[in-house]
Design a protein around this motif. Structure first.
Motif, PDB file in Angstrom:
ATOM      1  N   GLY A  26       0.794  -1.224   0.000  1.00 43.17           N
ATOM      2  CA  GLY A  26       0.000   0.000   0.000  1.00 43.17           C
ATOM      3  C   GLY A  26       0.824   1.269   0.000  1.00 43.17           C
ATOM      4  N   LEU A  27       2.121   1.148  -0.236  1.00 49.77           N
ATOM      5  CA  LEU A  27       3.000   2.315  -0.226  1.00 49.77           C
ATOM      6  C   LEU A  27       2.957   3.092  -1.538  1.00 49.77           C
TER       7      LEU A  27
ATOM      8  N   PRO B 175      13.284   1.181   7.268  1.00 52.46           N
ATOM      9  CA  PRO B 175      12.310   0.150   6.896  1.00 52.46           C
ATOM     10  C   PRO B 175      10.989   0.812   6.475  1.00 52.46           C
ATOM     11  N   LEU B 176      10.349   0.245   5.489  1.00 56.23           N
ATOM     12  CA  LEU B 176       9.128   0.827   4.969  1.00 56.23           C
ATOM     13  C   LEU B 176       7.951  -0.101   5.246  1.00 56.23           C
TER      14      LEU B 176
ATOM     15  N   LEU C 188      15.096   7.043  -1.533  1.00 61.55           N
ATOM     16  CA  LEU C 188      15.982   7.718  -0.587  1.00 61.55           C
ATOM     17  C   LEU C 188      15.904   7.087   0.801  1.00 61.55           C
ATOM     18  N   LEU C 189      14.712   6.830   1.271  1.00 63.83           N
ATOM     19  CA  LEU C 189      14.548   6.218   2.594  1.00 63.83           C
ATOM     20  C   LEU C 189      15.172   4.834   2.653  1.00 63.83           C
TER      21      LEU C 189
END
Length: 70
Positions: free
Chosen positions: A28-29, A64-65, A57-58
């Motif tokens: 869902g990102l 962590p995403l 970038l993150l």
């Protein structure tokens, strides 16, 4: 002229692999802007490149995403 692009073109412009795009969609990102109901072809909009680059970038700094990034 539509601002939608195929997954491959979006992948190249965002520096995210197609596999990563599928993963971020599943989480869902970064869901595609449009999915063709008949063929399943996913398309992304140019405006989504900002979010894609933020995700890149993150990830590069080890973040962590697990949740949606706004």
């Amino acid at each position: 002229m539509s601002d939608l692009m195929t997954t491959g073109k979006f992948s190249a412009r965002s520096n995210l692999t197609v596999k990563a795009l599928r993963l971020y969609d599943a989480k869902g990102l970064l869901p595609p802007a449009e999915v063709d109901a008949r063929t399943g072809v996913r398309r992304y909009s140019r405006s989504q490149l900002v979010l894609a680059r933020r995700i890149t970038l993150l990830r590069a700094i080890g973040m962590p995403l697990d949740e949606r990034v706004e």
